[in-house]
Design a protein around this motif. Structure first.
Motif, PDB file in Angstrom:
ATOM      1  N   ILE A 192       0.888  -1.170   0.000  1.00 21.44           N
ATOM      2  CA  ILE A 192       0.000   0.000   0.000  1.00 21.44           C
ATOM      3  C   ILE A 192       0.919   1.211   0.000  1.00 21.44           C
ATOM      4  N   VAL A 193       0.805   2.068  -1.003  1.00 28.31           N
ATOM      5  CA  VAL A 193       1.714   3.210  -1.124  1.00 28.31           C
ATOM      6  C   VAL A 193       0.937   4.505  -1.278  1.00 28.31           C
ATOM      7  N   PRO A 200       3.650   5.363  -7.083  1.00 24.87           N
ATOM      8  CA  PRO A 200       2.594   4.728  -7.884  1.00 24.87           C
ATOM      9  C   PRO A 200       3.111   3.974  -9.100  1.00 24.87           C
ATOM     10  N   GLU A 201       4.151   4.482  -9.747  1.00 21.07           N
ATOM     11  CA  GLU A 201       4.640   3.785 -10.941  1.00 21.07           C
ATOM     12  C   GLU A 201       5.293   2.458 -10.592  1.00 21.07           C
ATOM     13  N   GLN A 202       5.749   2.291  -9.357  1.00 22.68           N
ATOM     14  CA  GLN A 202       6.260   0.985  -8.946  1.00 22.68           C
ATOM     15  C   GLN A 202       5.130  -0.022  -8.773  1.00 22.68           C
ATOM     16  N   VAL A 203       4.001   0.433  -8.308  1.00 22.24           N
ATOM     17  CA  VAL A 203       2.879  -0.475  -8.058  1.00 22.24           C
ATOM     18  C   VAL A 203       2.300  -1.013  -9.350  1.00 22.24           C
ATOM     19  N   VAL A 204       2.386  -0.232 -10.412  1.00 15.58           N
ATOM     20  CA  VAL A 204       1.843  -0.692 -11.692  1.00 15.58           C
ATOM     21  C   VAL A 204       2.941  -0.952 -12.711  1.00 15.58           C
ATOM     22  N   ALA A 205       4.188  -1.120 -12.247  1.00 13.88           N
ATOM     23  CA  ALA A 205       5.291  -1.381 -13.172  1.00 13.88           C
ATOM     24  C   ALA A 205       5.301  -2.839 -13.580  1.00 13.88           C
ATOM     25  N   VAL A 211       4.894   0.987 -17.845  1.00 17.31           N
ATOM     26  CA  VAL A 211       3.788   1.166 -16.914  1.00 17.31           C
ATOM     27  C   VAL A 211       2.561   0.464 -17.473  1.00 17.31           C
ATOM     28  N   SER A 212       2.023  -0.446 -16.694  1.00 14.13           N
ATOM     29  CA  SER A 212       0.853  -1.203 -17.128  1.00 14.13           C
ATOM     30  C   SER A 212      -0.381  -0.683 -16.417  1.00 14.13           C
ATOM     31  N   ALA A 213      -1.524  -1.033 -16.942  1.00 14.31           N
ATOM     32  CA  ALA A 213      -2.787  -0.677 -16.309  1.00 14.31           C
ATOM     33  C   ALA A 213      -3.279  -1.857 -15.493  1.00 14.31           C
ATOM     34  N   PRO A 214      -4.133  -1.609 -14.487  1.00 10.98           N
ATOM     35  CA  PRO A 214      -4.751  -2.736 -13.804  1.00 10.98           C
ATOM     36  C   PRO A 214      -5.396  -3.667 -14.834  1.00 10.98           C
ATOM     37  N   CYS A 218       0.717  -4.497  -8.153  1.00 10.30           N
ATOM     38  CA  CYS A 218       1.226  -5.322  -7.052  1.00 10.30           C
ATOM     39  C   CYS A 218       0.741  -4.796  -5.713  1.00 10.30           C
ATOM     40  N   GLY A 219      -0.356  -4.045  -5.709  1.00 11.68           N
ATOM     41  CA  GLY A 219      -0.907  -3.549  -4.468  1.00 11.68           C
ATOM     42  C   GLY A 219      -1.864  -2.405  -4.701  1.00 11.68           C
ATOM     43  N   LEU A 220      -1.943  -1.504  -3.730  1.00  8.70           N
ATOM     44  CA  LEU A 220      -2.925  -0.426  -3.730  1.00  8.70           C
ATOM     45  C   LEU A 220      -2.238   0.927  -3.606  1.00  8.70           C
ATOM     46  N   VAL A 221      -2.737   1.902  -4.344  1.00 13.33           N
ATOM     47  CA  VAL A 221      -2.248   3.272  -4.275  1.00 13.33           C
ATOM     48  C   VAL A 221      -3.275   4.114  -3.521  1.00 13.33           C
ATOM     49  N   VAL A 222      -2.826   4.823  -2.490  1.00 14.31           N
ATOM     50  CA  VAL A 222      -3.715   5.663  -1.697  1.00 14.31           C
ATOM     51  C   VAL A 222      -4.048   6.918  -2.489  1.00 14.31           C
ATOM     52  N   GLN A 223      -5.322   7.173  -2.674  1.00 16.87           N
ATOM     53  CA  GLN A 223      -5.758   8.354  -3.405  1.00 16.87           C
ATOM     54  C   GLN A 223      -6.011   9.487  -2.420  1.00 16.87           C
ATOM     55  N   GLY A 224      -5.065  10.428  -2.349  1.00 18.29           N
ATOM     56  CA  GLY A 224      -5.174  11.534  -1.413  1.00 18.29           C
ATOM     57  C   GLY A 224      -4.236  11.346  -0.230  1.00 18.29           C
ATOM     58  N   GLU A 225      -3.998  12.422   0.514  1.00 18.05           N
ATOM     59  CA  GLU A 225      -3.035  12.400   1.614  1.00 18.05           C
ATOM     60  C   GLU A 225      -3.686  12.391   2.985  1.00 18.05           C
TER      61      GLU A 225
END
Length: 275
Positions: A192-193, A200-205, A211-214, A218-225
């Motif tokens: 979770i990043v 984010p580019e590591q999660v969808v690399a 860069v691939s699309a879902p 390899c996990g989840l990207v947090v949308q917002g801080e």
């Protein structure tokens, strides 16, 4: 300035692994002054090497360096110890164990993670928090009322710890690249990043570095801080199936398998071009 002028008579390469959009947003009171200083520094360099595509895009958007004098070399380290770990075992009704590790500083966002954990009461999650630094007292206070959180102090046996957990959380406020994410991917641990900078580019690399699309992350990207956004991602991990986490595990490991050889090859190519 005299130092920069002296550098100008040599062929210099700057490996920029520190400054990025997130750093500027959280730390810089005067964007004009900050960017002027960077432009002067970068002007003394033959090439500026960015460690992620997101960092390179920020360098260009801020007009800090031209495209012809910049390069992306996705950062890496040797990951053989992580690749050798077995994948996580199925949860089978037990709590999911999360690992977060790094310096205890505002950059790493562990305070956000502990507050997000509080928004998810119940026994479905367990967190191991590893590290040391100036925020130690604050983090200890935040964790003191949550029996699901265990602070382990500074540790060097990260592969051993990764072998004991189901996923890794990286709640950073800025991160040009993020070697923790690379290590987690190589270990086959879903991540979770934060949705910032190079994470984010590591999660969808994909394995070839593109860069691939879902559906192959390899996990989840947090949308917002916000803490709430991070809590939502934790909740989504908690509700995921063993099959989904296994797919994330395999995708992460595949994407990291050749990271070190790709990195050294890219450096060799750059140095050959400039020789």
């Amino acid at each position: 300035m005299p130092s920069l002028i002296r550098h100008r008579v040599r062929r210099q390469i700057l490996f920029e692994h520190h400054y990025c959009a997130g750093f500027e947003r959280h730390n810089v009171p005067s964007t004009l002054r900050f960017r002027t200083m960077l432009r002067l520094s970068y002007a003394a360099m033959e090439q500026v090497v960015a460690v992620s595509r997101a960092q390179r895009n920020w360098l260009h958007a801020a007009h800090l360096i031209s495209a012809s004098r910049s390069r992306v070399l996705l950062s890496s380290r040797t990951v053989d110890d992580f690749l050798a770990l077995p994948p996580p075992s199925p949860a089978e009704g037990r709590p999911l164990t999360l690992l977060a590790y790094g310096r205890f500083t505002p950059q790493k966002g562990f305070d956000r993670l502990l507050r997000a954990m509080r928004l998810l009461p119940g026994g479905g999650l367990r967190l191991l928090l590893v590290g040391d630094g100036p925020q130690k007292g604050n983090l200890e206070a935040l964790a003191s009322a949550d029996p699901r959180v265990e602070l382990l102090g500074a540790r060097k046996d990260i592969p051993t710890l990764l072998a004991q957990v189901d996923a890794v959380v990286i709640p950073s406020r800025w991160e040009p690249w993020g070697n923790v994410c690379l290590e987690a991917r190589a270990a086959g641990r879903p991540v979770i990043v934060s949705g910032i900078d190079g994470l984010p580019e590591q999660v969808v690399a994909s394995a070839d570095g593109s860069v691939s699309a879902p559906p192959d992350p390899c996990g989840l990207v947090v949308q917002g801080e916000s803490d709430t956004a991070l809590a939502t991602a934790l909740e989504n991990l908690l509700s995921s199936t063993d099959q989904q986490r296994s797919a994330w595990s395999a995708a992460g490991r595949d994407s990291a398998r050749s990271a070190w050889s790709d990195y050294t090859t890219a450096w060799s190519q750059l140095l050959d071009e400039l020789s």
